[in-house]
Design a protein around this motif. Structure first.
Motif, PDB file in Angstrom:
ATOM      1  N   GLU A 125      55.238  40.149  37.660  1.00 45.57           N
ATOM      2  CA  GLU A 125      53.856  40.012  37.198  1.00 45.57           C
ATOM      3  C   GLU A 125      53.253  41.401  36.985  1.00 45.57           C
ATOM      4  O   GLU A 125      53.725  42.402  37.537  1.00 45.57           O
TER       5      GLU A 125
ATOM      6  N   HIS B  50      38.252  37.414  32.918  1.00 46.09           N
ATOM      7  CA  HIS B  50      39.549  36.809  32.580  1.00 46.09           C
ATOM      8  C   HIS B  50      39.953  37.141  31.146  1.00 46.09           C
ATOM      9  O   HIS B  50      41.128  37.368  30.856  1.00 46.09           O
TER      10      HIS B  50
ATOM     11  N   ASP C 295      39.936  33.211  43.836  1.00 40.21           N
ATOM     12  CA  ASP C 295      40.870  32.538  44.739  1.00 40.21           C
ATOM     13  C   ASP C 295      42.311  32.577  44.250  1.00 40.21           C
ATOM     14  O   ASP C 295      43.163  31.849  44.750  1.00 40.21           O
ATOM     15  N   GLY C 296      42.589  33.442  43.286  1.00 42.46           N
ATOM     16  CA  GLY C 296      43.916  33.501  42.698  1.00 42.46           C
ATOM     17  C   GLY C 296      44.040  32.662  41.445  1.00 42.46           C
ATOM     18  O   GLY C 296      45.048  32.735  40.742  1.00 42.46           O
ATOM     19  N   GLN C 297      42.992  31.905  41.144  1.00 44.24           N
ATOM     20  CA  GLN C 297      42.984  31.068  39.942  1.00 44.24           C
ATOM     21  C   GLN C 297      41.673  31.164  39.182  1.00 44.24           C
ATOM     22  O   GLN C 297      41.676  31.278  37.961  1.00 44.24           O
ATOM     23  N   ALA C 298      40.542  31.092  39.892  1.00 39.61           N
ATOM     24  CA  ALA C 298      39.239  31.046  39.227  1.00 39.61           C
ATOM     25  C   ALA C 298      38.327  32.160  39.719  1.00 39.61           C
ATOM     26  O   ALA C 298      38.271  32.452  40.916  1.00 39.61           O
TER      27      ALA C 298
ATOM     28  N   LYS D  52      30.425  30.343  37.121  1.00 41.11           N
ATOM     29  CA  LYS D  52      31.805  30.220  36.678  1.00 41.11           C
ATOM     30  C   LYS D  52      32.114  31.317  35.662  1.00 41.11           C
ATOM     31  O   LYS D  52      31.412  31.493  34.681  1.00 41.11           O
TER      32      LYS D  52
ATOM     33  N   ASN E  84      39.090  31.127  34.338  1.00 40.46           N
ATOM     34  CA  ASN E  84      40.323  31.046  35.120  1.00 40.46           C
ATOM     35  C   ASN E  84      41.301  32.141  34.704  1.00 40.46           C
ATOM     36  O   ASN E  84      41.368  32.521  33.535  1.00 40.46           O
ATOM     37  N   TYR E  85      42.060  32.603  35.679  1.00 39.46           N
ATOM     38  CA  TYR E  85      43.084  33.606  35.418  1.00 39.46           C
ATOM     39  C   TYR E  85      44.126  33.491  36.528  1.00 39.46           C
ATOM     40  O   TYR E  85      43.780  33.379  37.702  1.00 39.46           O
ATOM     41  N   TYR E  86      45.400  33.508  36.144  1.00 37.81           N
ATOM     42  CA  TYR E  86      46.458  33.213  37.104  1.00 37.81           C
ATOM     43  C   TYR E  86      47.416  34.389  37.321  1.00 37.81           C
ATOM     44  O   TYR E  86      48.402  34.236  38.039  1.00 37.81           O
ATOM     45  N   ARG E  87      47.119  35.537  36.742  1.00 38.80           N
ATOM     46  CA  ARG E  87      48.065  36.650  36.815  1.00 38.80           C
ATOM     47  C   ARG E  87      47.485  37.846  37.541  1.00 38.80           C
ATOM     48  O   ARG E  87      47.850  38.992  37.276  1.00 38.80           O
TER      49      ARG E  87
END
Length: 209
Positions: A51, A164, A188-191, A199, A202-205
């Motif tokens: 990653e 994001h 939280d590692g996602q949002a 809000k 979202n981001y996952y990387r």
């Protein structure tokens, strides 16, 4: 179900406890970040499972001044050679101003906003200061071993720019150095949640610090 009422002293006590917990969590994350900046695996993006090295340093928005002071101290220590890294700082609001100046529209923005309104001006600016334009403006060359890119000002450019979207456009530019985003809110590692209530996508990387 009967409602629960708290006395003024109880409410103040709960508010004090909340602030103390936020401060304790902030101090804990500060120590973690300081340790990361002295860790060679972190500085070389090792152990990330292929990653990109994107990290998010979250803090309570009420501690904005403390966060600025801490990050400025890290930069000073880096410049003085007290940390084994070179911190390259980019404030997103300053980046926005730089984009506008290069497009030669900065001086006209206040007049255009007064004439056409903030909503229309925001739409016009969004066509120029895109997430891609931000990413290109943030980039610098050459990237050196031991560099850490520090991004601040996430709250100053919301909702004009979402973190994001910015990170999506930075992936191909910063795969060789770690990037730390100072974020007044939660991730939280996602949002992302700006100020822990808005809000922000979202981001996952990215990895929370």
């Amino acid at each position: 179900m009967p409602s629960v009422h708290f006395s003024d002293s109880e409410a103040r006590g709960r508010s004090f406890d909340k602030r103390e917990k936020a401060r304790a969590e902030f101090e804990r994350r500060c120590e973690i970040l300081r340790e990361r900046l002295a860790n060679l695996d972190f500085l070389n993006n090792r152990g990330l499972g292929n990653e990109v090295g994107f990290f998010v340093f979250c803090y309570d928005p009420a501690l904005e001044l403390e966060a600025r002071a801490f990050l400025a101290q890290l930069q000073a220590e880096s410049e003085a050679g007290k940390l084994p890294c070179r911190i390259v700082a980019r404030n997103l609001y300053d980046v926005l101003l730089s984009i506008c100046e290069k497009k030669r529209i900065a001086a006209a923005i206040p007049k255009q906003e007064a004439r056409h309104g903030s909503a229309r001006q925001l739409k016009q600016l969004a066509k120029v200061a895109t997430p891609e334009a931000f990413a290109v403006e943030i980039d610098y060359q050459p990237h050196r071993p031991g560099d850490v890119l520090l991004i601040t000002g996430a709250g100053e450019v919301y909702p004009f720019l979402r973190i994001h979207s910015l990170l999506d456009n930075m992936q191909h530019l910063f795969g060789d150095v770690p990037v730390v985003v100072a974020y007044p809110g939660s991730f939280d590692g996602q949002a992302f949640s700006l100020f822990s209530r808005l809000k922000d996508g979202n981001y996952y990387r990215a990895f929370p610090i």
